[in-house]
Design an enzyme around this catalytic site. Structure first.
Site, PDB file in Angstrom:
ATOM      1  N   ASN A   1      -9.193 -16.349 -30.604  1.00  0.00           N
ATOM      2  CA  ASN A   1      -9.855 -17.224 -31.574  1.00  0.00           C
ATOM      3  C   ASN A   1      -9.326 -16.860 -32.957  1.00  0.00           C
ATOM      4  O   ASN A   1      -9.683 -15.821 -33.500  1.00  0.00           O
ATOM      5  CB  ASN A   1     -11.377 -17.012 -31.489  1.00  0.00           C
ATOM      6  CG  ASN A   1     -12.112 -17.759 -32.595  1.00  0.00           C
ATOM      7  OD1 ASN A   1     -11.562 -18.638 -33.249  1.00  0.00           O
ATOM      8  ND2 ASN A   1     -13.383 -17.400 -32.801  1.00  0.00           N
TER       9      ASN A   1
ATOM     10  N   LYS B   1      -9.880 -18.257 -35.783  1.00  0.00           N
ATOM     11  CA  LYS B   1     -10.791 -18.563 -36.892  1.00  0.00           C
ATOM     12  C   LYS B   1     -10.023 -19.298 -37.992  1.00  0.00           C
ATOM     13  O   LYS B   1      -9.107 -20.069 -37.692  1.00  0.00           O
ATOM     14  CB  LYS B   1     -11.474 -17.283 -37.375  1.00  0.00           C
ATOM     15  CG  LYS B   1     -12.093 -16.508 -36.188  1.00  0.00           C
ATOM     16  CD  LYS B   1     -12.983 -15.375 -36.573  1.00  0.00           C
ATOM     17  CE  LYS B   1     -13.509 -14.708 -35.300  1.00  0.00           C
ATOM     18  NZ  LYS B   1     -14.478 -13.658 -35.559  1.00  0.00           N
TER      19      LYS B   1
ATOM     20  N   HIS C   1     -20.045 -20.374 -31.402  1.00  0.00           N
ATOM     21  CA  HIS C   1     -19.637 -19.087 -31.968  1.00  0.00           C
ATOM     22  C   HIS C   1     -20.702 -18.626 -32.969  1.00  0.00           C
ATOM     23  O   HIS C   1     -21.280 -19.441 -33.699  1.00  0.00           O
ATOM     24  CB  HIS C   1     -18.271 -19.207 -32.659  1.00  0.00           C
ATOM     25  CG  HIS C   1     -17.694 -17.862 -32.973  1.00  0.00           C
ATOM     26  ND1 HIS C   1     -18.096 -17.135 -34.066  1.00  0.00           N
ATOM     27  CD2 HIS C   1     -16.801 -17.095 -32.300  1.00  0.00           C
ATOM     28  CE1 HIS C   1     -17.452 -15.970 -34.062  1.00  0.00           C
ATOM     29  NE2 HIS C   1     -16.661 -15.919 -33.001  1.00  0.00           N
TER      30      HIS C   1
ATOM     31  N   GLU D   1     -20.488 -17.348 -35.769  1.00  0.00           N
ATOM     32  CA  GLU D   1     -20.247 -17.739 -37.164  1.00  0.00           C
ATOM     33  C   GLU D   1     -20.739 -19.158 -37.426  1.00  0.00           C
ATOM     34  O   GLU D   1     -21.189 -19.474 -38.530  1.00  0.00           O
ATOM     35  CB  GLU D   1     -18.748 -17.572 -37.491  1.00  0.00           C
ATOM     36  CG  GLU D   1     -18.390 -16.091 -37.614  1.00  0.00           C
ATOM     37  CD  GLU D   1     -16.984 -15.725 -37.184  1.00  0.00           C
ATOM     38  OE1 GLU D   1     -16.129 -16.620 -37.073  1.00  0.00           O
ATOM     39  OE2 GLU D   1     -16.733 -14.526 -36.960  1.00  0.00           O
TER      40      GLU D   1
ATOM     41  N   GLU E   1     -20.650 -12.189 -27.170  1.00  0.00           N
ATOM     42  CA  GLU E   1     -20.132 -11.580 -28.394  1.00  0.00           C
ATOM     43  C   GLU E   1     -21.305 -11.029 -29.206  1.00  0.00           C
ATOM     44  O   GLU E   1     -21.964 -11.785 -29.943  1.00  0.00           O
ATOM     45  CB  GLU E   1     -19.382 -12.617 -29.237  1.00  0.00           C
ATOM     46  CG  GLU E   1     -18.178 -13.215 -28.548  1.00  0.00           C
ATOM     47  CD  GLU E   1     -17.167 -13.770 -29.556  1.00  0.00           C
ATOM     48  OE1 GLU E   1     -16.009 -13.374 -29.470  1.00  0.00           O
ATOM     49  OE2 GLU E   1     -17.558 -14.570 -30.429  1.00  0.00           O
TER      50      GLU E   1
ATOM     51  N   GLY F   1     -15.667  -8.432 -35.909  1.00  0.00           N
ATOM     52  CA  GLY F   1     -14.970  -8.191 -37.165  1.00  0.00           C
ATOM     53  C   GLY F   1     -15.371  -6.909 -37.866  1.00  0.00           C
ATOM     54  O   GLY F   1     -15.003  -6.686 -39.015  1.00  0.00           O
TER      55      GLY F   1
ATOM     56  N   SER G   1     -14.379  -7.021 -31.699  1.00  0.00           N
ATOM     57  CA  SER G   1     -13.484  -5.886 -31.956  1.00  0.00           C
ATOM     58  C   SER G   1     -12.732  -5.417 -30.707  1.00  0.00           C
ATOM     59  O   SER G   1     -12.530  -4.217 -30.517  1.00  0.00           O
ATOM     60  CB  SER G   1     -14.257  -4.733 -32.608  1.00  0.00           C
ATOM     61  OG  SER G   1     -14.784  -5.145 -33.862  1.00  0.00           O
TER      62      SER G   1
END
Ligand code: 13P
Length: 253
Positions: free
Chosen positions: A9, A11, A98, A100, A170, A176, A216
């Site tokens: 991904n 992003k 996701h 985010e 996730e 991140g 990560s």
């Protein structure tokens, strides 16, 4: 049948030239160095989907994903992208939910259920993302959060439709941050997800479902994560932007 999958991904990273170079490098290394049967998915930003499609369309077991889609067929939704627009440029997969997007666009489980529906109606494979925040984990609510995200996001599907999904666990606190869930922490949640699927749809559907871990993932921790019984691959962010690292993660499968 359950598949091993490494999905990158990207992003909101990379320009057109960088995207082109990254895919070319990974596909070359994948061919030269990897002889297993794991599948690879690239999820670039919208502007590069068509361009990347031309690079991967004839490459066996390499697929193209969008990072999001809109839940309507078409219409006056400035800045949005529909399922049929994605399939028209060769996209086969789409990331839905996701963290985010849950966080910055306030996407709810109910909205994500409708995005899963439109994706499936157009033959796209949803990669449905779930995961708890640090606060939720520290409050002991991880499994309740996961249950709700599964129940409200995708358990409205019948068994045949559910069988087309890829699930990605996730944990938000691992995305991140450089902090990875330990293999045991990840396995505990993956096993729980598979049990939820078993309770709802039966053993066959649960055994066949690919459940990816994201947060990560790097070459140094991929093998120990992928060795766990219920972890079928990775949804990779930062490390998927480097051809050497992403190829080494594929090889860990
Ligand atoms: P990182 O691998 O950069 O932690 O990102 C994970 C992720 O969000 C993939 O969707």
């Amino acid at each position: 049948m359950r598949k091993k999958i490494a999905a990158g991904n990207w992003k909101m990273h990379l320009t057109s030239d960088q995207a082109q170079a990254l895919v070319s490098e990974v596909v070359n290394m994948y061919h030269n160095e990897y002889h297993g049967d794991a599948e690879v998915i690239f999820a670039p930003s919208y502007p590069f989907l068509s361009q990347i499609h031309h690079l991967v369309k004839d490459v066996d077991k390499v697929h193209l994903s969008a990072q999001n889609l809109h839940e309507a067929e078409q219409g006056a939704y400035t800045g949005e992208v529909s399922a049929s627009q994605l399939t028209s440029v060769g996209v086969t997969h789409v990331i839905i939910g996701h963290s985010e997007r849950r966080q910055y666009q306030q996407e709810s489980n109910a909205l994500l259920a409708s995005k899963i529906d439109i994706a499936l109606a157009h033959g796209l494979t949803p990669i449905y993302c779930i995961g708890e925040t640090l606060e939720q984990r520290e409050a002991g609510n991880t499994l309740d959060v996961i249950r709700t995200q599964m129940t409200d996001g995708c358990f409205h599907l019948d068994a045949e439709a559910f069988g087309k999904l890829i699930i990605a666990y996730e944990p938000v606190w691992a995305i991140g941050t450089g902090v990875t869930a330990s293999p045991d922490q990840a396995q505990e949640v993956h096993a729980f997800i598979r049990q939820l699927i078993r309770d709802k749809y039966g053993a066959q559907v649960a055994d066949d479902c690919s459940i990816l871990y994201g947060g990560s993932v790097k070459p140094s921790n991929a093998a120990e994560l992928f060795a766990m019984a219920d972890i079928d691959g990775g949804l990779v962010g930062g490390a998927a932007l480097k051809s050497r690292d992403f190829t080494d993660i594929i090889k860990a499968l």
